[in-house]
Write a protein that holds these residues in place. Structure first.
Motif, PDB file in Angstrom:
ATOM      1  N   GLU A 101      19.626  44.885  39.122  1.00  0.00           N
ATOM      2  CA  GLU A 101      20.504  44.662  40.158  1.00  0.00           C
ATOM      3  C   GLU A 101      21.568  43.597  39.773  1.00  0.00           C
ATOM      4  N   VAL A 102      22.810  43.986  40.062  1.00  0.00           N
ATOM      5  CA  VAL A 102      23.929  43.291  39.530  1.00  0.00           C
ATOM      6  C   VAL A 102      25.069  42.807  40.785  1.00  0.00           C
ATOM      7  N   ILE A 103      25.306  41.598  40.855  1.00  0.00           N
ATOM      8  CA  ILE A 103      26.351  41.198  41.844  1.00  0.00           C
ATOM      9  C   ILE A 103      27.556  40.673  41.204  1.00  0.00           C
ATOM     10  N   LEU A 104      28.736  41.099  41.589  1.00  0.00           N
ATOM     11  CA  LEU A 104      30.021  40.864  41.096  1.00  0.00           C
ATOM     12  C   LEU A 104      30.645  40.015  42.291  1.00  0.00           C
ATOM     13  N   ARG A 105      31.260  39.018  42.039  1.00  0.00           N
ATOM     14  CA  ARG A 105      31.920  38.245  42.915  1.00  0.00           C
ATOM     15  C   ARG A 105      33.409  37.991  42.740  1.00  0.00           C
ATOM     16  N   CYS A 106      34.019  37.749  44.014  1.00  0.00           N
ATOM     17  CA  CYS A 106      35.419  37.727  44.109  1.00  0.00           C
ATOM     18  C   CYS A 106      35.900  36.710  44.935  1.00  0.00           C
ATOM     19  N   VAL A 107      36.802  36.079  44.757  1.00  0.00           N
ATOM     20  CA  VAL A 107      37.412  35.014  45.841  1.00  0.00           C
ATOM     21  C   VAL A 107      38.925  35.496  46.108  1.00  0.00           C
ATOM     22  N   PRO A 108      39.174  36.301  47.056  1.00  0.00           N
ATOM     23  CA  PRO A 108      40.448  36.809  47.397  1.00  0.00           C
ATOM     24  C   PRO A 108      41.188  35.779  47.789  1.00  0.00           C
ATOM     25  N   ILE A 109      42.658  36.137  47.869  1.00  0.00           N
ATOM     26  CA  ILE A 109      43.559  34.824  48.481  1.00  0.00           C
ATOM     27  C   ILE A 109      43.449  34.481  49.869  1.00  0.00           C
ATOM     28  N   SER A 110      43.502  33.494  50.096  1.00  0.00           N
ATOM     29  CA  SER A 110      42.858  32.674  51.233  1.00  0.00           C
ATOM     30  C   SER A 110      43.460  33.322  52.637  1.00  0.00           C
ATOM     31  N   ASN A 111      44.635  33.662  52.687  1.00  0.00           N
ATOM     32  CA  ASN A 111      45.106  33.999  54.043  1.00  0.00           C
ATOM     33  C   ASN A 111      45.127  35.761  54.203  1.00  0.00           C
ATOM     34  N   HIS A 112      44.582  36.503  53.387  1.00  0.00           N
ATOM     35  CA  HIS A 112      44.344  37.710  53.162  1.00  0.00           C
ATOM     36  C   HIS A 112      43.434  38.210  54.174  1.00  0.00           C
ATOM     37  N   LEU A 113      43.692  39.687  54.527  1.00  0.00           N
ATOM     38  CA  LEU A 113      42.889  40.123  55.616  1.00  0.00           C
ATOM     39  C   LEU A 113      41.980  41.450  55.145  1.00  0.00           C
ATOM     40  N   TYR A 114      42.497  42.017  54.248  1.00  0.00           N
ATOM     41  CA  TYR A 114      41.862  43.245  53.461  1.00  0.00           C
ATOM     42  C   TYR A 114      41.418  43.144  52.373  1.00  0.00           C
ATOM     43  N   PHE A 115      40.163  43.594  52.004  1.00  0.00           N
ATOM     44  CA  PHE A 115      39.637  43.373  50.521  1.00  0.00           C
ATOM     45  C   PHE A 115      39.016  44.579  50.118  1.00  0.00           C
ATOM     46  N   TYR A 116      39.324  44.678  48.965  1.00  0.00           N
ATOM     47  CA  TYR A 116      38.818  46.082  48.153  1.00  0.00           C
ATOM     48  C   TYR A 116      38.070  45.662  46.892  1.00  0.00           C
ATOM     49  N   TRP A 117      37.290  46.934  46.402  1.00  0.00           N
ATOM     50  CA  TRP A 117      36.727  46.932  45.200  1.00  0.00           C
ATOM     51  C   TRP A 117      37.274  48.373  44.680  1.00  0.00           C
ATOM     52  N   TYR A 118      37.783  48.124  43.326  1.00  0.00           N
ATOM     53  CA  TYR A 118      37.937  49.361  42.321  1.00  0.00           C
ATOM     54  C   TYR A 118      37.463  49.227  41.330  1.00  0.00           C
ATOM     55  N   ARG A 119      37.468  50.344  40.523  1.00  0.00           N
ATOM     56  CA  ARG A 119      36.780  50.383  39.298  1.00  0.00           C
ATOM     57  C   ARG A 119      37.573  51.280  38.365  1.00  0.00           C
ATOM     58  N   GLN A 120      37.528  50.898  37.169  1.00  0.00           N
ATOM     59  CA  GLN A 120      38.119  51.869  36.020  1.00  0.00           C
ATOM     60  C   GLN A 120      37.097  52.054  34.772  1.00  0.00           C
ATOM     61  N   ILE A 121      36.722  53.101  34.783  1.00  0.00           N
ATOM     62  CA  ILE A 121      35.844  53.495  33.479  1.00  0.00           C
ATOM     63  C   ILE A 121      36.809  53.726  32.526  1.00  0.00           C
ATOM     64  N   LEU A 122      36.401  53.182  31.142  1.00  0.00           N
ATOM     65  CA  LEU A 122      37.144  53.281  30.184  1.00  0.00           C
ATOM     66  C   LEU A 122      37.825  54.459  29.835  1.00  0.00           C
ATOM     67  N   GLY A 123      39.215  54.542  29.752  1.00  0.00           N
ATOM     68  CA  GLY A 123      39.857  55.555  29.467  1.00  0.00           C
ATOM     69  C   GLY A 123      40.322  56.293  30.751  1.00  0.00           C
ATOM     70  N   GLN A 124      39.759  56.207  31.870  1.00  0.00           N
ATOM     71  CA  GLN A 124      40.133  56.901  33.109  1.00  0.00           C
ATOM     72  C   GLN A 124      40.881  56.122  34.092  1.00  0.00           C
ATOM     73  N   LYS A 125      40.964  56.893  35.021  1.00  0.00           N
ATOM     74  CA  LYS A 125      41.912  56.146  36.025  1.00  0.00           C
ATOM     75  C   LYS A 125      41.212  55.089  36.950  1.00  0.00           C
ATOM     76  N   VAL A 126      42.076  54.191  37.782  1.00  0.00           N
ATOM     77  CA  VAL A 126      41.573  53.076  38.749  1.00  0.00           C
ATOM     78  C   VAL A 126      41.102  53.966  39.875  1.00  0.00           C
ATOM     79  N   GLU A 127      39.652  53.584  40.353  1.00  0.00           N
ATOM     80  CA  GLU A 127      39.207  54.485  41.498  1.00  0.00           C
ATOM     81  C   GLU A 127      38.864  53.558  42.496  1.00  0.00           C
ATOM     82  N   PHE A 128      39.178  54.116  43.759  1.00  0.00           N
ATOM     83  CA  PHE A 128      39.053  53.190  44.958  1.00  0.00           C
ATOM     84  C   PHE A 128      37.394  53.431  44.983  1.00  0.00           C
ATOM     85  N   LEU A 129      36.665  52.130  45.519  1.00  0.00           N
ATOM     86  CA  LEU A 129      35.301  52.184  46.011  1.00  0.00           C
ATOM     87  C   LEU A 129      35.312  51.931  47.370  1.00  0.00           C
TER      88      LEU A 129
END
Lengths: 112, 113
Positions: free
Chosen positions: A18-46
């Motif tokens: 198991e792995v946990i990736l952590r993020c601290v968004p900008i404080s007054n923001h309301l929408y949060f996202y995770w995207y990923r980019q496999i090497l050499g490929q495009k940025v993909e919405f998760l």
């Protein structure tokens, strides 16, 4: 200038762990996202997260993935049992409303 | 299903000249478009956006043009500088389909001194 911060910058994990990736968004923001980019490929919405729940997720975001906003500041992505093909750069992003999203520097996940 | 296309994987331009990066989309529900710049090992950085009610938006050296009938947008960088060398991603959002952004595959811009 406020920014999205992600930790760690690089995570190496054994397949099946198991792995946990952590993020601290900008404080007054309301929408949060995770995207990923496999090497050499495009940025993909998760997944997107709004009002303490998932608002949208892609086909990639299967039962092995989960997100949490445990304390009102952190936003985490958990991969329950990592696979080799999960190796990628994972980007967290946040935004206020119907505007641009701001991205973090990313976490490079390497599954061995 | 590639809803956002950037058909040029790479582009080389001389310093001082104009860089034109192109993007095509298929989903007519997209109503907000963005350009992001990405350096290696960094996250995408927002550059400029345009709403579907406009056909042009300008910010310094960067101008984005939107042609809704052709489902095409372009990013113009004038004059191009070596520091502009990066991968440029076009992204789009469909308001009625949630708040996520669909990214194109990116175009690598090299500005030669």
């Amino acid at each position: 200038e406020p920014e999205v911060t992600q930790t760690p910058s690089h995570q190496v994990t054994q397949m099946g762990q198991e792995v946990i990736l952590r993020c601290v968004p900008i404080s007054n923001h309301l929408y949060f996202y995770w995207y990923r980019q496999i090497l050499g490929q495009k940025v993909e919405f998760l997944v997107s997260f709004y009002n303490n729940e998932i608002s949208e997720k892609s086909e990639i975001f299967d039962d092995q993935f989960s997100v949490e906003r445990p304390d009102g500041s952190n936003f985490t992505l958990k991969i329950r049992s990592t696979k080799l093909e999960d190796s990628a750069m994972y980007f967290c992003a946040s935004k206020v409303d119907n505007t641009e999203a701001f991205f973090g520097q990313g976490t490079r996940l390497t599954v061995v | 299903d590639q809803q956002v296309k950037q058909n040029s994987p790479s582009l080389s331009v001389q310093e001082g000249r104009i860089s034109i990066l192109n993007c095509d989309y298929t989903n007519s529900m997209f109503d907000y478009f963005l350009w992001y710049k990405k350096y290696p090992a960094e996250g995408p950085t927002f550059l400029i956006s345009i709403s579907s009610i406009k056909d042009k938006n300008e910010d310094g050296r960067f101008t984005v043009f939107l042609n809704k009938s052709a489902k095409h947008l372009s990013l113009h960088i004038v004059p191009s500088q070596p520091g502009d060398s990066a991968v440029y991603f076009c992204a789009a959002r469909a308001r009625n389909y949630g708040q996520n952004f669909v990214f194109g595959p990116g175009t690598r811009l090299s500005v030669l001194p």
